[in-house]
Design a protein around this motif. Sequence first.
Motif, PDB file in Angstrom:
ATOM      1  N   GLU A   1       0.764  -1.135   0.137  1.00  0.00           N
ATOM      2  CA  GLU A   1       0.005   0.031   0.178  1.00  0.00           C
ATOM      3  C   GLU A   1       0.906   1.260  -0.013  1.00  0.00           C
ATOM      4  OE1 GLU A   1      -2.632  -0.377   3.330  1.00  0.00           O
ATOM      5  OE2 GLU A   1      -4.127  -1.591   2.131  1.00  0.00           O
TER       6      GLU A   1
ATOM      7  N   ILE B   1     -11.639   9.534   1.513  1.00  0.00           N
ATOM      8  CA  ILE B   1     -11.251   8.180   1.603  1.00  0.00           C
ATOM      9  C   ILE B   1      -9.876   7.895   1.115  1.00  0.00           C
ATOM     10  CG2 ILE B   1     -11.967   5.916   1.187  1.00  0.00           C
ATOM     11  CD1 ILE B   1     -14.814   6.760   1.325  1.00  0.00           C
ATOM     12  N   ARG B   2      -9.679   8.252  -0.188  1.00  0.00           N
ATOM     13  CA  ARG B   2      -8.427   8.109  -0.727  1.00  0.00           C
ATOM     14  C   ARG B   2      -7.062   8.872   0.079  1.00  0.00           C
ATOM     15  NH1 ARG B   2      -5.392  11.284  -4.331  1.00  0.00           N
ATOM     16  NH2 ARG B   2      -4.179   9.979  -5.891  1.00  0.00           N
TER      17      ARG B   2
ATOM     18  N   ARG C   1      -6.541   6.633   3.202  1.00  0.00           N
ATOM     19  CA  ARG C   1      -5.873   5.548   2.695  1.00  0.00           C
ATOM     20  C   ARG C   1      -4.375   5.946   2.360  1.00  0.00           C
ATOM     21  NH1 ARG C   1      -8.081   2.863  -2.169  1.00  0.00           N
ATOM     22  NH2 ARG C   1      -6.706   1.256  -1.805  1.00  0.00           N
TER      23      ARG C   1
ATOM     24  N   GLN D   1     -13.452   9.668   8.204  1.00  0.00           N
ATOM     25  CA  GLN D   1     -12.321   9.302   7.304  1.00  0.00           C
ATOM     26  C   GLN D   1     -10.958  10.208   7.614  1.00  0.00           C
ATOM     27  OE1 GLN D   1     -12.854   6.804   5.478  1.00  0.00           O
ATOM     28  NE2 GLN D   1     -15.056   6.701   5.545  1.00  0.00           N
TER      29      GLN D   1
ATOM     30  N   GLN E   1      -8.614  -6.132   2.971  1.00  0.00           N
ATOM     31  CA  GLN E   1      -8.380  -5.010   1.612  1.00  0.00           C
ATOM     32  C   GLN E   1      -9.776  -5.145   1.159  1.00  0.00           C
ATOM     33  OE1 GLN E   1      -4.646  -6.284   0.001  1.00  0.00           O
ATOM     34  NE2 GLN E   1      -4.172  -3.941   0.298  1.00  0.00           N
TER      35      GLN E   1
ATOM     36  N   ASN F   1     -12.930  -3.883  -1.097  1.00  0.00           N
ATOM     37  CA  ASN F   1     -12.948  -3.131  -2.442  1.00  0.00           C
ATOM     38  C   ASN F   1     -14.554  -2.762  -2.704  1.00  0.00           C
ATOM     39  OD1 ASN F   1     -14.389  -5.378  -3.288  1.00  0.00           O
ATOM     40  ND2 ASN F   1     -12.445  -6.015  -4.524  1.00  0.00           N
TER      41      ASN F   1
ATOM     42  N   GLU G   1     -17.355  -0.134  -2.170  1.00  0.00           N
ATOM     43  CA  GLU G   1     -17.459   1.249  -1.380  1.00  0.00           C
ATOM     44  C   GLU G   1     -18.086   1.388  -0.233  1.00  0.00           C
ATOM     45  OE1 GLU G   1     -19.388   5.303  -2.986  1.00  0.00           O
ATOM     46  OE2 GLU G   1     -18.280   4.149  -4.742  1.00  0.00           O
TER      47      GLU G   1
ATOM     48  N   ILE H   1     -16.016  -0.014   2.518  1.00  0.00           N
ATOM     49  CA  ILE H   1     -14.892   0.846   2.634  1.00  0.00           C
ATOM     50  C   ILE H   1     -15.333   2.220   3.646  1.00  0.00           C
ATOM     51  CG2 ILE H   1     -13.092   2.473   1.542  1.00  0.00           C
ATOM     52  CD1 ILE H   1     -13.170   0.374  -0.515  1.00  0.00           C
ATOM     53  N   ARG H   2     -16.241   2.787   3.161  1.00  0.00           N
ATOM     54  CA  ARG H   2     -16.904   3.941   3.654  1.00  0.00           C
ATOM     55  C   ARG H   2     -17.412   3.634   5.225  1.00  0.00           C
ATOM     56  NH1 ARG H   2     -22.055   6.571   4.363  1.00  0.00           N
ATOM     57  NH2 ARG H   2     -23.184   5.059   3.433  1.00  0.00           N
TER      58      ARG H   2
ATOM     59  N   ARG I   1      -8.828   1.221   8.789  1.00  0.00           N
ATOM     60  CA  ARG I   1      -8.274   0.240   7.821  1.00  0.00           C
ATOM     61  C   ARG I   1      -6.582  -0.041   8.057  1.00  0.00           C
ATOM     62  NH1 ARG I   1     -11.995   3.749   4.878  1.00  0.00           N
ATOM     63  NH2 ARG I   1     -10.251   5.366   4.910  1.00  0.00           N
TER      64      ARG I   1
END
Length: 388
Positions: free
Chosen positions: A41, A106-107, A110, A172, A368, A370, A372, A375-376, A381
């Motif tokens: 990552e 979120i990006r 991460r 986030q 991990q 995937n 959405e 993840i939200r 994480r």
Amino acid sequence: MKQRWFTFILFLSVIGTSNDVVAQSYANEVAKTLKKQILSEAAWAIKQEAITVTAQSSSRSAGGKHDFFSEGDYWWPDPQNPTGPYIQKDGLTNPEIFVAHRLAMIRFSRIIGAFASAYKLTGEKKYAIAAVVHLKAWFSDPATLMNPNLLYAQAIQGRFTGRGIGIIDTIQLMEVAQGILVMQQAIEPSILKTIKQWFTDYLTWLTSHQYGKDELNAKNNHGTCWVMQVASFATLTGDKKLLDFCRERYQTVLLPDQMAIDGSFPLELARTKPFGYSIFNLDAMTMICQILTVDGHDLWNYKTGDGRSIKKGIEFLYPFVADKNKWPFKKDVMYWENWPVAQPFLVMGANAYHNADWLNTWKKLEHQPNVEEVIRNLPIRHPYIWLN
């Protein structure tokens, strides 16, 4: 008499050392489990350009270029009045809502989580240096920064330009705040000061604006998430008054008002996605305990007068996370097949109570995801950066 006292002190010292060693062994086990993922990552993150809320905008937003904007997930155009106010369909996500800012955040989370994890794992300053590019873009660069408020989050067309309920979107930023803490020794002091000031300003807004007050007083996971993220941001800024407030809120409001005697969350079980919301709220309460437990404050072992505790909450939900087929309540209307994943409550609870079963279950689940929606609702994480 002196010999007995010395022996007693020595005993306490050994017990404390033993607990520290066990806790460290759990952190080491997490690092071992995630090492390959962490480095992968970080390799991805180091190639990414900074993208903030200024990269995309929506004509439906009442805010400006630097204002975060999102729309209520469960609100849809009214078939009987297509140009009128949206109507609610609880649990059913409208795929046409504006999500670009949410995805950008979120990006961002991460990326910083990946850098902080790799920095903690390897000690290499290159990860902190790369992280600063993104931190400056979001928090200090006049051309790209995000304003420190959520005036326009989870808007509803024809009804509200923003709502207090939208404050949940900045969960986030928790791993951003924690990532900064992990890497702060490698960040230039002047830059660090500016970043922390952004979070100070945002905390001021969260605690003074009516939207923040509304979310604080929410009865379900929204109230939990207000406390969780305020605790996270106040840890970064060193606001002891807010940290004490969050501890008291957990002990006197969240735990007694949301948890039933058996450890369940009735308000979440009443939703159209009871499994996902129960997991989400337990994750949030667990993180409150993880963040706010410091010397002199032990939320992990706090119990209400009638026995409600975070441990009881984990013990209630764990069997259904280990084997979803045992779930005795109705299934979620959406994303039933996508839960659970490697939930934070499993790894944080395992570390706090030295429970190998919880840790082993966490190891086996998806680290991990995937999807959405998953993840939200999985803001933690990068668990390694939360373990001391």
